[in-house]
Design a protein around this motif. Structure first.
Motif, PDB file in Angstrom:
ATOM      1  N   SER A 116      41.485  31.558  25.289  1.00  0.00           N
ATOM      2  CA  SER A 116      41.297  30.299  25.998  1.00  0.00           C
ATOM      3  C   SER A 116      40.841  30.610  27.416  1.00  0.00           C
ATOM      4  N   GLY A 117      39.809  29.910  27.865  1.00  0.00           N
ATOM      5  CA  GLY A 117      39.258  30.142  29.197  1.00  0.00           C
ATOM      6  C   GLY A 117      40.326  30.085  30.283  1.00  0.00           C
ATOM      7  N   LEU A 118      40.195  30.935  31.276  1.00  0.00           N
ATOM      8  CA  LEU A 118      41.184  31.029  32.351  1.00  0.00           C
ATOM      9  C   LEU A 118      41.437  29.691  33.048  1.00  0.00           C
ATOM     10  N   TYR A 138      44.407  40.016  27.640  1.00  0.00           N
ATOM     11  CA  TYR A 138      43.258  39.390  28.247  1.00  0.00           C
ATOM     12  C   TYR A 138      42.053  39.676  27.359  1.00  0.00           C
ATOM     13  N   VAL A 139      41.068  38.812  27.399  1.00  0.00           N
ATOM     14  CA  VAL A 139      39.815  39.051  26.697  1.00  0.00           C
ATOM     15  C   VAL A 139      38.774  39.343  27.763  1.00  0.00           C
ATOM     16  N   PHE A 140      38.049  40.436  27.597  1.00  0.00           N
ATOM     17  CA  PHE A 140      37.013  40.815  28.533  1.00  0.00           C
ATOM     18  C   PHE A 140      35.658  40.673  27.877  1.00  0.00           C
ATOM     19  N   LYS A 141      34.650  40.348  28.668  1.00  0.00           N
ATOM     20  CA  LYS A 141      33.306  40.154  28.155  1.00  0.00           C
ATOM     21  C   LYS A 141      32.311  40.841  29.076  1.00  0.00           C
ATOM     22  N   HIS A 142      31.326  41.491  28.495  1.00  0.00           N
ATOM     23  CA  HIS A 142      30.260  42.136  29.252  1.00  0.00           C
ATOM     24  C   HIS A 142      28.931  41.539  28.807  1.00  0.00           C
ATOM     25  N   GLU A 143      28.210  40.911  29.710  1.00  0.00           N
ATOM     26  CA  GLU A 143      26.906  40.313  29.401  1.00  0.00           C
ATOM     27  C   GLU A 143      25.856  41.403  29.278  1.00  0.00           C
ATOM     28  N   LEU A 144      24.999  41.282  28.287  1.00  0.00           N
ATOM     29  CA  LEU A 144      23.907  42.251  28.096  1.00  0.00           C
ATOM     30  C   LEU A 144      22.571  41.639  28.460  1.00  0.00           C
TER      31      LEU A 144
END
Length: 144
Positions: A116-118, A138-144
């Motif tokens: 769920s978004g922070l 926590y869920v981490f995301k890296h944009e490519l």
């Protein structure tokens, strides 16, 4: 909401009827992108899309899929859960998420997880206080 029913959405028409509700959470998707992604996820990723229907109208939707990881084992990942803004605080999300829990249990799965978004603090209270979810990572995301 005693007459509310829960139904899996499979046809293009049914999936499109859920778009106005899903758009309230997934604001970046236009109708065609939404349809394309749902259809692809259903075909390739075992994605399920269910709607809570009250008096003939979709009031909430949940999208989820079975996953297997070393961390959680076999479980359901809730990708999308949204209640129409005009129907919040009426038990719609609770009813639909409880349905997902039962569905997962019937499949012999071990748990249900979601992110769920922070910024979604009301949703966090709902998950933790009403639905008895634990904050485990926590869920981490890296944009490519």
């Amino acid at each position: 909401m005693t007459s509310a029913t829960i139904k899996e959405l499979n046809s293009h028409e049914e999936i499109l009827k859920a778009y106005p509700i899903m758009k309230q959470l997934r604001t970046h998707l236009d109708e065609q992108s939404y349809l394309d992604l749902v259809l692809e996820a259903k075909e390739k990723d075992r994605y399920k899309l269910y709607a809570l229907i009250d008096q003939g109208e979709i009031v909430a939707v949940a999208g989820f899929k079975i996953m297997t990881t070393l961390y959680y084992g076999r479980f359901v990942w809730v990708c999308d859960l949204v209640t129409d803004q005009h129907n919040r605080s009426r038990g719609c999300g609770e009813k639909l998420l409880n349905y997902v829990h039962k569905w997962a249990k019937d499949q012999g799965l071990e748990s249900v997880a979601l992110s769920s978004g922070l910024q979604r603090e009301e949703a966090h209270r709902f998950y933790e206080e009403k639905m008895d979810y634990n904050k485990v990572s926590y869920v981490f995301k890296h944009e490519l």
